[in-house]
Scaffold this motif. Structure first.
Motif: not given
Length: 131
Positions: A32-57
């Motif tokens: 449900p939207a009220d649960a999906a939003g917080p999950v995505i919010r918690r996942a995004f910092p990890h996504f950005y760290l992945f992009v940063l690490a992969a791009a640098v490497l």
């Protein structure tokens, strides 16, 4: 070196595509939207760290092989830091404040940035593959 740069960039490209078009879409369809939003919010910092690490490497390994590709990957990494440290908190603040107009504008900017990163990684893949 070229092969590692190519594989690292392919990992970056695939990870971004999977997250943007697979994971996020799945979460919003499975929860449900009220649960999906917080999950995505918690996942995004990890996504950005992945992009940063992969791009640098990938950029480190691309440097001796194709300097323009390394510069593109450096730009992806630098803009990812800005997205993670500035844009993402602004999107979250707009959501928390209930400011739908600001959220839409900032979220749209983050989507465009992610699409630009995907496109940039695709260009680098083609360059490194000799296409």
């Amino acid at each position: 070196m070229a092969e590692i740069a190519l594989l690292g960039t392919a990992l970056l490209f695939g990870g971004m595509v999977l997250y943007a078009f697979g994971f996020a879409a799945f979460i919003f369809s499975a929860l449900p939207a009220d649960a999906a939003g917080p999950v995505i919010r918690r996942a995004f910092p990890h996504f950005y760290l992945f992009v940063l690490a992969a791009a640098v490497l990938a950029g480190v390994f691309a440097t001796p092989v194709d300097r323009p590709s390394a510069l593109v990957l450096a730009a992806v990494a630098a803009s990812t830091v800005l997205a993670r440290q500035v844009l993402m908190p602004a999107v979250n603040a707009a959501t928390d404040a209930g400011n739908a107009r600001r959220f839409k504008a900032l979220h749209g900017l983050s989507v465009l940035l992610t699409l630009a990163h995907i496109g940039a990684a695709g260009v680098v893949i083609l360059r490194l593959a000799g296409a």
